[in-house]
Design an enzyme around this catalytic site. Structure first.
Site, PDB file in Angstrom:
ATOM      1  N   MET A  19     112.793  96.348  96.205  1.00  0.00           N
ATOM      2  CA  MET A  19     111.641  96.429  95.297  1.00  0.00           C
ATOM      3  C   MET A  19     110.737  97.601  95.666  1.00  0.00           C
ATOM      4  O   MET A  19     110.301  98.351  94.792  1.00  0.00           O
ATOM      5  CB  MET A  19     110.833  95.123  95.334  1.00  0.00           C
ATOM      6  CG  MET A  19     111.465  93.956  94.629  1.00  0.00           C
ATOM      7  SD  MET A  19     111.941  94.257  92.911  1.00  0.00           S
ATOM      8  CE  MET A  19     110.382  94.495  92.108  1.00  0.00           C
ATOM      9  N   LYS A 102     101.733  87.717 103.145  1.00  0.00           N
ATOM     10  CA  LYS A 102     100.975  88.507 102.168  1.00  0.00           C
ATOM     11  C   LYS A 102      99.469  88.414 102.458  1.00  0.00           C
ATOM     12  O   LYS A 102      98.749  89.416 102.376  1.00  0.00           O
ATOM     13  CB  LYS A 102     101.303  88.055 100.740  1.00  0.00           C
ATOM     14  CG  LYS A 102     102.735  88.462 100.332  1.00  0.00           C
ATOM     15  CD  LYS A 102     103.087  87.971  98.935  1.00  0.00           C
ATOM     16  CE  LYS A 102     104.556  88.169  98.609  1.00  0.00           C
ATOM     17  NZ  LYS A 102     104.920  89.539  98.269  1.00  0.00           N
ATOM     18  N   SER A 124     106.487  87.570  92.772  1.00  0.00           N
ATOM     19  CA  SER A 124     107.121  87.143  91.520  1.00  0.00           C
ATOM     20  C   SER A 124     106.718  85.716  91.149  1.00  0.00           C
ATOM     21  O   SER A 124     107.063  85.235  90.089  1.00  0.00           O
ATOM     22  CB  SER A 124     108.644  87.224  91.656  1.00  0.00           C
ATOM     23  OG  SER A 124     109.077  86.443  92.749  1.00  0.00           O
ATOM     24  N   HIS A 145     103.831  92.574  88.975  1.00  0.00           N
ATOM     25  CA  HIS A 145     105.182  92.047  89.169  1.00  0.00           C
ATOM     26  C   HIS A 145     106.191  92.948  88.466  1.00  0.00           C
ATOM     27  O   HIS A 145     106.365  92.890  87.251  1.00  0.00           O
ATOM     28  CB  HIS A 145     105.263  90.603  88.642  1.00  0.00           C
ATOM     29  CG  HIS A 145     106.630  90.014  88.738  1.00  0.00           C
ATOM     30  ND1 HIS A 145     107.109  89.073  87.845  1.00  0.00           N
ATOM     31  CD2 HIS A 145     107.637  90.243  89.617  1.00  0.00           C
ATOM     32  CE1 HIS A 145     108.349  88.764  88.176  1.00  0.00           C
ATOM     33  NE2 HIS A 145     108.689  89.461  89.244  1.00  0.00           N
ATOM     34  N   ASN A 195     109.195  83.974  85.200  1.00  0.00           N
ATOM     35  CA  ASN A 195     109.892  83.128  86.164  1.00  0.00           C
ATOM     36  C   ASN A 195     109.561  81.653  86.003  1.00  0.00           C
ATOM     37  O   ASN A 195     110.354  80.787  86.368  1.00  0.00           O
ATOM     38  CB  ASN A 195     109.627  83.600  87.595  1.00  0.00           C
ATOM     39  CG  ASN A 195     110.450  84.838  87.919  1.00  0.00           C
ATOM     40  OD1 ASN A 195     111.429  85.138  87.248  1.00  0.00           O
ATOM     41  ND2 ASN A 195     110.044  85.577  88.934  1.00  0.00           N
ATOM     42  N   TYR A 351     112.361  92.222  77.518  1.00  0.00           N
ATOM     43  CA  TYR A 351     112.431  93.360  78.435  1.00  0.00           C
ATOM     44  C   TYR A 351     112.761  92.986  79.876  1.00  0.00           C
ATOM     45  O   TYR A 351     113.187  93.837  80.648  1.00  0.00           O
ATOM     46  CB  TYR A 351     111.122  94.158  78.398  1.00  0.00           C
ATOM     47  CG  TYR A 351     110.970  94.941  77.124  1.00  0.00           C
ATOM     48  CD1 TYR A 351     111.552  96.197  76.980  1.00  0.00           C
ATOM     49  CD2 TYR A 351     110.260  94.423  76.043  1.00  0.00           C
ATOM     50  CE1 TYR A 351     111.420  96.921  75.804  1.00  0.00           C
ATOM     51  CE2 TYR A 351     110.129  95.131  74.843  1.00  0.00           C
ATOM     52  CZ  TYR A 351     110.716  96.381  74.744  1.00  0.00           C
ATOM     53  OH  TYR A 351     110.590  97.085  73.571  1.00  0.00           O
TER      54      TYR A 351
END
Length: 412
Positions: A19, A102, A124, A145, A195, A351
């Site tokens: 990522m 985090k 996410s 995200h 998600n 998308y």
């Protein structure tokens, strides 16, 4: 703080995994100067090499010329430590999904990054408010995200926390535009828009394996409808082990019936394409999913062990249960104000998740079916499979009024 407009010219990315690499390229491609930090210097070196290789490949393909490749590479610089990020306009954290980690990073950034700097997480699914709460600038904390691979996938979910300022959301949307992304603002809930809906869709797909279907049948039905790939091919691409390891780390969810087939595959080292075996088998150097009878046998053994009476499940049932799971969760997201419109939900699915463009997204599909028919089908599924299928209140009310998702706006 009096600042009402943020101008993002410099950014930093923390994390040199898949990522992180994609996000760094997205920023550099958009003309942003990027400082890149990872606590493993070797991994960062490797990632810089991968980025250079990607640009060289783009030159060979004729997508960009050598001068542009050099300009993009020149915008990316290594950062030795957090102190080197002090004056950037934006920091994007892209480490693995662990809230404590985090929070630790955001605490540190908050004390170092200039007062006008935006702090963003590429999470996410995790709680943006829980991340923002460890800082003294929650109004400048946002979720960005990206979808993998981040330099190719068009979708960007911009997640607003309870205190995220409008100026920060505007700056994030503007940056998304510069990066060539299609941006959607999502509320802060488990899994955000995409998600959160995916979890209900995948749960149905997994349950149908236990009830009598096989992975290749489920995928064939959904691909026949027009999805870019079915859920099990998708898991092979992203890695079956990601969720398995996340469940282990969280210490919860590992005993649920629907994940037992995934667990058995992971115990066998069948993680997907990267190990050349997952739900499917892959020849050396190939991404072509090949049906594997060994997986069918494993599915059958596991469902029998769990006490399921297997039965024939046709493609019509597969489609109905997967699509209605998406629609019902989408309706809950809309009614809770976690999406600003049904077209935003459709955009996320078109998308980010390979929903067939000609169908127009799950909420448009539901509007075309007619919400009274959707409500009836959900009620029938609730009788057959349990109360989690009960129609969302929004579906009930719109069906009664003869309304559509596309006309719905949650009142503030």
């Amino acid at each position: 703080m009096s600042q009402t407009r943020f101008d993002i010219q410099t950014a930093a990315v923390i994390g040199a995994g898949t990522m992180g690499r994609g996000i760094v390229m997205s920023l550099a491609n958009a003309g942003v100067q990027v400082r890149w930090l990872d606590n493993n210097p070797e991994m960062l070196e490797q990632a810089l090499g991968t980025v250079a290789d990607t640009y060289a490949h783009n030159v060979r393909q004729g997508r960009i010329d050598e001068a542009e490749a050099a300009a993009r590479r020149g915008r990316i610089a290594k950062a030795a430590d957090y102190q080197a990020l002090a004056d950037v306009d934006l920091v994007i954290e892209a480490v693995y999904e662990n809230l404590e980690l985090k929070q630790k990073i955001f605490r540190e950034l908050d004390g170092i990054v200039k007062p006008g700097g935006i702090l963003a997480s590429n999470t996410s699914a995790l709680d943006i408010d829980a991340i923002a709460a460890v800082t003294k600038r929650p109004e400048q904390v946002v979720g960005l995200h990206f979808f993998s691979p981040a330099h190719i996938m068009k979708l960007l979910e911009i997640v607003r926390g309870a205190k995220t300022s409008k100026a920060v959301l505007d700056a994030s949307t503007e940056l998304g535009k510069r990066m060539g992304k299609v941006s959607v603002i999502a509320g802060n809930c488990q899994g955000f828009i995409g998600n959160r809906m995916l979890a209900t869709y995948v749960r149905e797909a997994r349950m149908m394996l236990l009830e009598g279907a096989y992975p290749h049948q489920v995928d064939a039905a959904l691909q026949g409808f027009g999805f870019a790939m079915g859920p099990f091919r998708m898991y092979d691409v992203v890695g079956i082990d990601l969720e398995w390891r996340a469940r282990e780390l969280a210490g919860k969810g590992q005993d649920e019936a629907e994940v037992q087939i995934d667990n058995r595959l992971c115990e066998l080292g069948r993680f997907g394409q990267k190990s050349r075996m997952g739900y499917y088998r892959y020849a050396e150097g190939s991404r072509q999913a090949e049906h594997d009878p060994e997986v069918d046998a494993l599915v059958q053994r596991e469902s029998e062990r769990l006490g399921f009476q297997r039965r024939e499940i046709g493609s019509e049932e597969i489609l109905e249960r997967c699509l209605l799971a998406l629609v019902n969760e989408g309706a809950k997201i809309l009614e809770e104000g976690m999406a600003e419109s049904s077209s935003d939900i459709d955009t996320v699915y078109l998308y980010g998740y390979g929903f067939p463009a000609e169908v127009g997204g799950p909420m448009t599909w539901a509007d075309r079916q007619g919400l009274p028919a959707i409500r009836d089908r959900l009620n029938a599924l609730a009788e057959q499979h349990g109360p989690h299928w009960r129609p969302a209140e929004l579906i009930d009310s719109l069906a009664t009024l003869g309304g559509r998702f596309v006309d719905y706006k949650k009142e503030a």
